[in-house]
Design an enzyme around this catalytic site. Structure first.
Site, mmCIF file in Angstrom:
data_model
loop_
_atom_site.group_PDB
_atom_site.id
_atom_site.type_symbol
_atom_site.label_atom_id
_atom_site.label_comp_id
_atom_site.label_asym_id
_atom_site.label_seq_id
_atom_site.Cartn_x
_atom_site.Cartn_y
_atom_site.Cartn_z
ATOM 1 N N LYS A 119 0.201 6.667 -8.318
ATOM 2 C CA LYS A 119 0.323 6.408 -6.884
ATOM 3 C C LYS A 119 0.058 4.939 -6.586
ATOM 4 O O LYS A 119 -1.034 4.428 -6.839
ATOM 5 C CB LYS A 119 -0.663 7.292 -6.119
ATOM 6 C CG LYS A 119 -0.760 7.005 -4.622
ATOM 7 C CD LYS A 119 -1.869 7.824 -3.988
ATOM 8 C CE LYS A 119 -2.157 7.372 -2.565
ATOM 9 N NZ LYS A 119 -3.312 8.082 -1.974
ATOM 10 N N ASP B 211 -3.323 1.666 2.857
ATOM 11 C CA ASP B 211 -3.061 2.886 3.615
ATOM 12 C C ASP B 211 -3.782 2.828 4.946
ATOM 13 O O ASP B 211 -4.997 3.017 5.018
ATOM 14 C CB ASP B 211 -3.513 4.111 2.810
ATOM 15 C CG ASP B 211 -3.235 5.411 3.549
ATOM 16 O OD1 ASP B 211 -2.396 5.391 4.476
ATOM 17 O OD2 ASP B 211 -3.844 6.429 3.199
ATOM 18 N N LYS C 154 -6.190 5.831 10.362
ATOM 19 C CA LYS C 154 -7.560 6.029 9.909
ATOM 20 C C LYS C 154 -8.539 5.290 10.821
ATOM 21 O O LYS C 154 -8.209 4.217 11.338
ATOM 22 C CB LYS C 154 -7.742 5.469 8.494
ATOM 23 C CG LYS C 154 -7.004 6.166 7.386
ATOM 24 C CD LYS C 154 -7.240 5.429 6.056
ATOM 25 C CE LYS C 154 -6.487 6.067 4.909
ATOM 26 N NZ LYS C 154 -7.076 7.351 4.504
ATOM 27 N N ASP D 105 -6.133 2.137 -2.786
ATOM 28 C CA ASP D 105 -5.315 3.343 -2.763
ATOM 29 C C ASP D 105 -4.143 3.257 -3.746
ATOM 30 O O ASP D 105 -3.389 4.216 -3.869
ATOM 31 C CB ASP D 105 -4.796 3.614 -1.345
ATOM 32 C CG ASP D 105 -4.622 5.097 -1.067
ATOM 33 O OD1 ASP D 105 -5.250 5.912 -1.772
ATOM 34 O OD2 ASP D 105 -3.847 5.455 -0.166
ATOM 35 N N ASP E 239 -1.320 10.611 7.086
ATOM 36 C CA ASP E 239 -2.309 10.047 6.161
ATOM 37 C C ASP E 239 -2.326 10.784 4.826
ATOM 38 O O ASP E 239 -3.043 10.390 3.909
ATOM 39 C CB ASP E 239 -3.694 10.078 6.810
ATOM 40 C CG ASP E 239 -4.699 9.204 6.081
ATOM 41 O OD1 ASP E 239 -4.271 8.294 5.346
ATOM 42 O OD2 ASP E 239 -5.915 9.430 6.249
ATOM 43 N N GLU F 214 0.016 10.767 2.628
ATOM 44 C CA GLU F 214 1.275 10.148 2.189
ATOM 45 C C GLU F 214 1.393 10.005 0.677
ATOM 46 O O GLU F 214 2.490 9.935 0.138
ATOM 47 C CB GLU F 214 1.433 8.765 2.841
ATOM 48 C CG GLU F 214 0.738 7.610 2.134
ATOM 49 C CD GLU F 214 -0.785 7.762 2.019
ATOM 50 O OE1 GLU F 214 -1.339 7.255 1.035
ATOM 51 O OE2 GLU F 214 -1.412 8.368 2.901
ATOM 52 N N ARG G 33 0.889 12.069 -1.779
ATOM 53 C CA ARG G 33 1.599 13.172 -2.435
ATOM 54 C C ARG G 33 3.093 13.106 -2.169
ATOM 55 O O ARG G 33 3.893 13.612 -2.952
ATOM 56 C CB ARG G 33 0.998 14.500 -1.977
ATOM 57 C CG ARG G 33 1.226 14.860 -0.542
ATOM 58 C CD ARG G 33 0.231 15.892 -0.046
ATOM 59 N NE ARG G 33 -1.119 15.343 0.001
ATOM 60 C CZ ARG G 33 -2.201 16.047 0.316
ATOM 61 N NH1 ARG G 33 -2.088 17.344 0.586
ATOM 62 N NH2 ARG G 33 -3.396 15.484 0.336
#
Length: 461
Positions: free
Chosen positions: A228, A233, A240, A251, A310, A312, A314
């Site tokens: 990933k 993010d 967030k 992230d 949020d 995202e 996956r």
């Protein structure tokens, strides 16, 4: 950053490893001056105690390091790394009764303890060098340390300097170093090539989303790593709060970890065919951001209802996993800083992993315990499958209720791996909250060394 062991032929000072139960006998057997010195300092052999032994000329003649007991050593890892920053400059060798695995862990921990992130600030680096203990494969440990340092550097770099383009540069630089083939699909070309969810997540940023694809090796079993690469993010339109956004430069920790692992594999020349896929995006807020309640169509053809922008990671992983699955590799592994639920379950020190193959799962667990890269298996719990199935699409990216978040995320990813039986997913943290032996505060790799250790048995190398 460069790592090195001391020249094995050069003179070196001893670092005596002294267990607490043997400390009194050790002190009694030293010279009168050293005995008086250690008695005055109160040396008991407690884990982590370190004292330099002065020579007759005033220069260090050696040092003692409290080796505690087997029970106290089990409470942590890389315990000898505690000594590195406190030793004077020069070359050192270990004096003590270490098993081959303990010697390897000591040597690797020593290397990792010298890591410093120096891109923005000059930082004092420990200057004590270790002679690789007898029987330790020094070249292998150097390759592993270099891969881990690459992972740490990538995670530690702020998002302003580590967006999708910069991650692509690091990816390409690594590939060129080892003669790998690199392919990159950027921006709107993602739609033309069948990666709609990578595009949807990254399209609101002025830093174009992309899929990074590295292939290396001409023979042997196929190993595909998917990481990933969400370089920052914000949470998207489900933005967030500030407290949750503070560490989002990390992230892309899954991408950083598979890139570091790829370095280890290629540097060691493993006889396999390696593929590394990194969906690199920034999840930004904008007028063209994907929205809650949108339904996205994936590369696999499955539709996904967006119940939280949020969740995202996956989504981008799903398109990359679908591509990997088309090739049917012998082993497919995804790594991601995917869920807070994993941290609640096991904390920052353990890397949870999911795998349906009990043989592979056992090999990973054993490897993690053997080489001080701790893992913990969590289940692909099939009764929870209904939790990721909304009413108007095939899948839900963020099931309501807050239960089993790491498991439902892993089940979501598994839906995109239909033709590759041997699949493992790691839900890592990628961050060291406070300094520990061999692990300064900051970005850290998790699971990579365990997977590297397990590969020969799993893939028959």
């Amino acid at each position: 950053m460069p790592f090195s062991f001391a020249d094995p032929a050069a003179a070196s000072r001893p670092l005596h490893l002294v267990e607490a139960a043997e400390a009194a006998a050790f002190v009694a057997g030293r010279s009168d001056a050293e005995r008086a010195w250690l008695d005055a300092l109160g040396f008991t052999g407690a884990l982590g105690q370190i004292y330099v032994l002065p020579g007759l000329d005033g220069a260090p003649a050696g040092a003692v390091f409290g080796w505690g007991s087997a029970a106290t050593r089990r409470r942590g890892r890389f315990q000898i790394a505690r000594a590195v920053a406190d030793l004077p400059s020069g070359d050192w060798h270990l004096e003590g009764d270490l098993s081959p695995r303990e010697a390897e862990e000591a040597a690797l921990g020593w290397l990792l303890a010298t890591y410093r992130f120096t891109r923005y600030k000059s930082v004092k680096t420990p200057v004590a060098r270790l002679k690789a203990p007898a029987g330790v494969d020094a070249a292998r440990l150097l390759a592993i340390a270099e891969g881990e340092a690459l992972t740490r550097d990538l995670i530690n770099t702020p998002a302003a300097d580590m967006g999708p383009a910069e991650l692509e540069d690091a990816f390409t630089t690594l590939g060129r170093r080892f003669g790998a083939e690199i392919r990159v699909i950027r921006g709107d070309d993602l739609l033309a090539h069948g990666f709609p969810m990578i595009h949807a997540v990254g399209r609101a940023s002025d830093r174009a989303p992309r899929l990074l694809d590295l292939t290396w090796g001409e023979a042997g079993p196929r190993l595909t790593l998917v990481g990933k690469g969400v370089c920052f993010d914000t949470g998207g339109l489900d933005i967030k709060p500030a407290a949750s956004m503070g560490l989002m430069k990390k992230d892309m920790g899954g991408a950083a970890t598979v890139i570091g692992l790829a370095h280890m594999i290629m540097a060691l020349g493993l006889k396999l065919r390696l593929r590394v896929l990194v969906p690199a995006v920034e999840n930004a807020v904008g007028g063209n951001a994907f929205r809650p309640q949108d339904i996205l169509k994936s590369r696999k053809g499955l539709t996904v209802e967006i119940n939280n922008t949020d969740a995202e990671g996956r989504l981008v992983l799903a398109d990359a996993l679908a591509l990997a699955d088309e090739e049917k590799p012998d082993l497919l592994v995804s790594m991601a800083t995917l869920t807070g639920a994993a941290r609640v379950a096991v904390g920052p020190d353990l890397a949870p992993y999911f795998c349906d193959d009990d043989i592979i799962a056992a090999a990973l667990a054993e490897a993690g315990a053997t080489i001080a890269d701790p893992l913990w298996r969590l289940p692909f719990w099939e009764p929870y499958e209904t939790m990721i199935e909304p009413g108007i699409a095939d899948l839900d990216n963020a099931p309501a209720g807050g239960m089993a978040g790491s498991i439902t995320a892993a089940l979501f990813l598994r839906r995109f791996v239909t033709d590759t039986p041997r699949y493992a997913h790691f839900d890592i943290y990628g961050w060291q909250p406070k300094a520990e032996p061999g692990r300064p505060k900051g970005g850290v790799g998790q699971g990579a060394r365990a997977l590297l250790e397990a590969l020969p048995g799993v893939l028959g190398l």
